[in-house]
Scaffold this motif. Structure first.
Motif, PDB file in Angstrom:
ATOM      1  N   ASP A   1      29.791  30.471  10.705  1.00 14.14           N
ATOM      2  CA  ASP A   1      31.074  31.165  10.598  1.00 14.14           C
ATOM      3  C   ASP A   1      31.382  31.416   9.135  1.00 14.14           C
ATOM      4  O   ASP A   1      31.427  30.455   8.368  1.00 14.14           O
ATOM      5  CB  ASP A   1      32.165  30.320  11.225  1.00 14.14           C
ATOM      6  N   PRO A   2      31.545  32.612   8.655  1.00 17.11           N
ATOM      7  CA  PRO A   2      31.603  33.882   9.380  1.00 17.11           C
ATOM      8  C   PRO A   2      30.212  34.463   9.640  1.00 17.11           C
ATOM      9  O   PRO A   2      29.210  33.927   9.172  1.00 17.11           O
ATOM     10  CB  PRO A   2      32.378  34.789   8.423  1.00 17.11           C
TER      11      PRO A   2
ATOM     12  N   ARG B   1      35.171  36.337  11.068  1.00 21.47           N
ATOM     13  CA  ARG B   1      35.187  34.969  11.587  1.00 21.47           C
ATOM     14  C   ARG B   1      34.916  35.015  13.081  1.00 21.47           C
ATOM     15  O   ARG B   1      35.155  36.023  13.744  1.00 21.47           O
ATOM     16  CB  ARG B   1      36.554  34.336  11.336  1.00 21.47           C
ATOM     17  N   ARG B   2      34.458  33.902  13.607  1.00 18.13           N
ATOM     18  CA  ARG B   2      34.150  33.830  15.041  1.00 18.13           C
ATOM     19  C   ARG B   2      35.379  34.155  15.887  1.00 18.13           C
ATOM     20  O   ARG B   2      35.295  34.845  16.901  1.00 18.13           O
ATOM     21  CB  ARG B   2      33.614  32.436  15.376  1.00 18.13           C
TER      22      ARG B   2
ATOM     23  N   ASP C   1      31.227  37.752  19.313  1.00 13.77           N
ATOM     24  CA  ASP C   1      30.806  36.431  18.830  1.00 13.77           C
ATOM     25  C   ASP C   1      29.652  35.843  19.637  1.00 13.77           C
ATOM     26  O   ASP C   1      29.011  34.901  19.200  1.00 13.77           O
ATOM     27  CB  ASP C   1      31.981  35.448  18.807  1.00 13.77           C
TER      28      ASP C   1
END
Length: 88
Positions: free
Chosen positions: A60-61, A74-75, A16
């Motif tokens: 996000d995402p 997703r983060r 991330d």
């Protein structure tokens, strides 16, 4: 003073935190149970090269390219994947 091979010894970070257009290599997956199995089945295995393709308008995402296909995470999911950043 940096050693000539300092790029080989980069500190692992999480997926991330990798920026758009950057490439990295998976070092490990910190997820457990069914989520871990799903991540590994999607190609997030140690040694796999991952490229950040793009992020949604609110971040996000994020879309990643791994093993020839695109994958959106997703983060929170991406934060469970440890990587080392490679050159651009």
């Amino acid at each position: 003073m940096e050693s000539p091979d300092s790029e080989e010894h980069t500190t692992p970070t999480t997926l991330d935190r990798i920026g758009h257009g950057c490439r990295c290599r998976v070092v490990g997956v910190r997820a457990a149970g069914a989520l871990r199995k799903r991540m590994l089945a999607m190609g997030m295995v140690p040694g796999a090269e991952v490229e950040v393709v793009r992020a949604a308008p609110l971040g996000d995402p994020t879309e990643y390219r791994v093993k020839g296909y695109c994958l959106s995470l997703r983060r929170a999911e991406a934060s469970l994947i440890e990587v080392t950043e490679e050159g651009r």
